[in-house]
Design a protein around this motif. Structure first.
Motif, PDB file in Angstrom:
ATOM      1  N   VAL A   1      28.871  39.964  44.207  1.00  0.00           N
ATOM      2  CA  VAL A   1      29.646  38.731  44.067  1.00  0.00           C
ATOM      3  C   VAL A   1      31.105  38.991  44.417  1.00  0.00           C
ATOM      4  CG1 VAL A   1      28.159  37.764  42.262  1.00  0.00           C
ATOM      5  CG2 VAL A   1      30.146  39.129  41.614  1.00  0.00           C
ATOM      6  N   LYS A   2      31.803  37.909  44.673  1.00  0.00           N
ATOM      7  CA  LYS A   2      33.252  37.949  44.789  1.00  0.00           C
ATOM      8  C   LYS A   2      33.757  37.144  43.604  1.00  0.00           C
ATOM      9  CE  LYS A   2      35.517  38.199  48.696  1.00  0.00           C
ATOM     10  NZ  LYS A   2      36.235  39.427  48.519  1.00  0.00           N
ATOM     11  N   ILE A   3      34.706  37.710  42.877  1.00  0.00           N
ATOM     12  CA  ILE A   3      35.284  37.075  41.693  1.00  0.00           C
ATOM     13  C   ILE A   3      36.712  36.658  42.002  1.00  0.00           C
ATOM     14  CG2 ILE A   3      36.009  37.429  39.284  1.00  0.00           C
ATOM     15  CD1 ILE A   3      32.991  37.537  39.557  1.00  0.00           C
ATOM     16  N   HIS A   4      37.047  35.445  41.631  1.00  0.00           N
ATOM     17  CA  HIS A   4      38.439  34.999  41.666  1.00  0.00           C
ATOM     18  C   HIS A   4      38.783  34.630  40.225  1.00  0.00           C
ATOM     19  CE1 HIS A   4      41.669  32.007  43.328  1.00  0.00           C
ATOM     20  NE2 HIS A   4      42.211  33.078  42.769  1.00  0.00           N
ATOM     21  N   MET A   5      39.631  35.421  39.595  1.00  0.00           N
ATOM     22  CA  MET A   5      40.061  35.188  38.218  1.00  0.00           C
ATOM     23  C   MET A   5      41.455  34.577  38.295  1.00  0.00           C
ATOM     24  SD  MET A   5      40.269  37.979  35.069  1.00  0.00           S
ATOM     25  CE  MET A   5      38.616  38.583  35.390  1.00  0.00           C
ATOM     26  N   LYS A   6      41.584  33.356  37.768  1.00  0.00           N
ATOM     27  CA  LYS A   6      42.847  32.619  37.917  1.00  0.00           C
ATOM     28  C   LYS A   6      43.165  31.901  36.619  1.00  0.00           C
ATOM     29  CE  LYS A   6      45.499  30.344  41.320  1.00  0.00           C
ATOM     30  NZ  LYS A   6      46.741  30.226  40.718  1.00  0.00           N
ATOM     31  N   SER A   7      44.356  32.179  36.087  1.00  0.00           N
ATOM     32  CA  SER A   7      44.767  31.539  34.833  1.00  0.00           C
ATOM     33  C   SER A   7      45.121  30.079  35.060  1.00  0.00           C
ATOM     34  CB  SER A   7      45.946  32.281  34.203  1.00  0.00           C
ATOM     35  OG  SER A   7      46.994  32.449  35.121  1.00  0.00           O
ATOM     36  N   GLN A   8      44.928  29.294  34.018  1.00  0.00           N
ATOM     37  CA  GLN A   8      45.358  27.905  34.014  1.00  0.00           C
ATOM     38  C   GLN A   8      46.885  27.881  33.918  1.00  0.00           C
ATOM     39  OE1 GLN A   8      43.104  25.774  35.087  1.00  0.00           O
ATOM     40  NE2 GLN A   8      42.879  24.507  33.279  1.00  0.00           N
ATOM     41  N   PRO A   9      47.522  26.827  34.383  1.00  0.00           N
ATOM     42  CA  PRO A   9      48.987  26.767  34.341  1.00  0.00           C
ATOM     43  C   PRO A   9      49.587  26.964  32.941  1.00  0.00           C
ATOM     44  CG  PRO A   9      48.146  25.068  35.793  1.00  0.00           C
ATOM     45  CD  PRO A   9      46.950  25.693  35.113  1.00  0.00           C
ATOM     46  N   ASP A  10      48.868  26.567  31.890  1.00  0.00           N
ATOM     47  CA  ASP A  10      49.419  26.725  30.537  1.00  0.00           C
ATOM     48  C   ASP A  10      49.249  28.134  29.975  1.00  0.00           C
ATOM     49  OD1 ASP A  10      46.738  26.888  29.813  1.00  0.00           O
ATOM     50  OD2 ASP A  10      46.755  25.075  28.589  1.00  0.00           O
ATOM     51  N   GLY A  11      48.518  29.003  30.674  1.00  0.00           N
ATOM     52  CA  GLY A  11      48.341  30.390  30.242  1.00  0.00           C
ATOM     53  C   GLY A  11      47.402  30.575  29.060  1.00  0.00           C
ATOM     54  N   GLN A  12      46.716  29.531  28.640  1.00  0.00           N
ATOM     55  CA  GLN A  12      45.835  29.629  27.478  1.00  0.00           C
ATOM     56  C   GLN A  12      44.366  29.840  27.838  1.00  0.00           C
ATOM     57  OE1 GLN A  12      47.115  29.938  24.349  1.00  0.00           O
ATOM     58  NE2 GLN A  12      48.937  30.037  25.639  1.00  0.00           N
ATOM     59  N   SER A  13      44.040  29.709  29.101  1.00  0.00           N
ATOM     60  CA  SER A  13      42.665  29.921  29.543  1.00  0.00           C
ATOM     61  C   SER A  13      42.685  30.383  30.994  1.00  0.00           C
ATOM     62  CB  SER A  13      41.845  28.628  29.392  1.00  0.00           C
ATOM     63  OG  SER A  13      42.457  27.567  30.074  1.00  0.00           O
ATOM     64  N   CYS A  14      41.568  30.943  31.439  1.00  0.00           N
ATOM     65  CA  CYS A  14      41.479  31.357  32.827  1.00  0.00           C
ATOM     66  C   CYS A  14      40.093  31.052  33.361  1.00  0.00           C
ATOM     67  CB  CYS A  14      41.831  32.826  33.015  1.00  0.00           C
ATOM     68  SG  CYS A  14      40.560  34.006  32.586  1.00  0.00           S
ATOM     69  N   TRP A  15      40.073  30.761  34.632  1.00  0.00           N
ATOM     70  CA  TRP A  15      38.825  30.505  35.346  1.00  0.00           C
ATOM     71  C   TRP A  15      38.283  31.802  35.933  1.00  0.00           C
ATOM     72  CZ3 TRP A  15      36.133  26.155  35.203  1.00  0.00           C
ATOM     73  CH2 TRP A  15      36.776  24.961  34.904  1.00  0.00           C
ATOM     74  N   LEU A  16      36.985  31.918  35.893  1.00  0.00           N
ATOM     75  CA  LEU A  16      36.260  32.943  36.644  1.00  0.00           C
ATOM     76  C   LEU A  16      35.452  32.175  37.687  1.00  0.00           C
ATOM     77  CD1 LEU A  16      34.707  35.107  33.774  1.00  0.00           C
ATOM     78  CD2 LEU A  16      36.880  35.450  34.944  1.00  0.00           C
ATOM     79  N   PHE A  17      35.822  32.285  38.916  1.00  0.00           N
ATOM     80  CA  PHE A  17      35.066  31.671  39.995  1.00  0.00           C
ATOM     81  C   PHE A  17      34.192  32.747  40.590  1.00  0.00           C
ATOM     82  CE2 PHE A  17      39.082  29.278  39.742  1.00  0.00           C
ATOM     83  CZ  PHE A  17      38.554  28.056  39.352  1.00  0.00           C
ATOM     84  N   VAL A  18      32.924  32.454  40.751  1.00  0.00           N
ATOM     85  CA  VAL A  18      31.938  33.460  41.154  1.00  0.00           C
ATOM     86  C   VAL A  18      31.199  32.976  42.393  1.00  0.00           C
ATOM     87  CG1 VAL A  18      29.948  34.820  40.407  1.00  0.00           C
ATOM     88  CG2 VAL A  18      31.625  34.029  38.709  1.00  0.00           C
ATOM     89  N   LYS A  19      31.300  33.765  43.443  1.00  0.00           N
ATOM     90  CA  LYS A  19      30.600  33.440  44.690  1.00  0.00           C
ATOM     91  C   LYS A  19      29.659  34.594  45.038  1.00  0.00           C
ATOM     92  CE  LYS A  19      31.416  32.327  49.503  1.00  0.00           C
ATOM     93  NZ  LYS A  19      32.440  32.203  50.546  1.00  0.00           N
ATOM     94  N   ARG A  20      28.390  34.293  45.170  1.00  0.00           N
ATOM     95  CA  ARG A  20      27.423  35.317  45.573  1.00  0.00           C
ATOM     96  C   ARG A  20      27.666  35.644  47.039  1.00  0.00           C
ATOM     97  NH1 ARG A  20      27.435  33.635  40.552  1.00  0.00           N
ATOM     98  NH2 ARG A  20      25.708  34.410  39.324  1.00  0.00           N
ATOM     99  N   VAL A  21      27.624  36.936  47.378  1.00  0.00           N
ATOM    100  CA  VAL A  21      27.841  37.354  48.766  1.00  0.00           C
ATOM    101  C   VAL A  21      26.655  38.129  49.282  1.00  0.00           C
ATOM    102  CG1 VAL A  21      30.349  37.307  48.713  1.00  0.00           C
ATOM    103  CG2 VAL A  21      29.181  39.371  48.024  1.00  0.00           C
TER     104      VAL A  21
END
Length: 124
Positions: free
Chosen positions: A104-124
Motif C-alpha cells: 500500500v501507499k499511505i498518506h498520513m495527513k493531520s486535520q487543520p485543527d491538529g486534533q485528528s489525522c487521516w490515514l489514506f490508504v491506496k493499494r498498489v
C-alpha cells in the motif's frame, strides 16, 4: 463534484469543509484522534478490509484493527503526530493481511485543527 486524487495536498481542507466526501473517495480513508482511536472509517476501506465501518468506530487502530502497522515507520509517524498535532507524510508500506502481504501507499495527513489525522490508504 470534483474527484479528490490520492496524495492531494489539500485533501484535509476539503474533508474539513465537506466531511461526507470521505465516503466517495476511491481509496481507503481512516480518521484517527491523537490517541489512535478511529473516528471515521470510509466505505472503501471497509470493502477492502472486509470490515463494517460502523463497527470499528472508537476502536484503537494500532492495537485492535491493524497491529501490523505498529512497526517503526508507520507507528513512528503517528507518534510524531500524537506529540505535535502535525503530520503530512507519504510512504510505502506492507500490511500483513489474512496471511499475505498487501502493498500500500499511505498518506498520513493531520486535520487543520491538529486534533485528528487521516490515514489514506491506496493499494498498489
Amino acid at each position: 463534484m470534483e474527484i479528490i486524487p490520492f496524495g492531494s495536498q489539500d485533501i484535509d481542507n476539503i474533508l474539513s469543509r465537506e466531511p461526507q466526501r470521505a465516503e466517495y473517495l476511491p481509496f481507503g480513508a481512516v480518521l484517527l484522534d491523537r490517541m489512535g482511536k478511529i473516528i471515521k472509517y470510509n466505505k472503501s476501506e471497509g470493502l477492502i478490509s472486509n470490515r463494517v465501518p460502523a463497527e470499528v468506530i472508537g476502536m484503537d487502530f494500532f492495537n485492535q484493527i491493524a497491529p501490523c502497522a505498529k512497526g517503526k515507520r508507520f507507528h513512528g509517524e503517528f507518534i510524531k503526530f500524537h506529540r505535535s498535532g502535525q503530520v503530512n507524510v507519504m510512504f510505502d508500506y506492507k500490511f500483513a493481511y489474512k496471511g499475505t502481504d498487501v502493498n500500500v501507499k499511505i498518506h498520513m495527513k493531520s486535520q487543520p485543527d491538529g486534533q485528528s489525522c487521516w490515514l489514506f490508504v491506496k493499494r498498489v
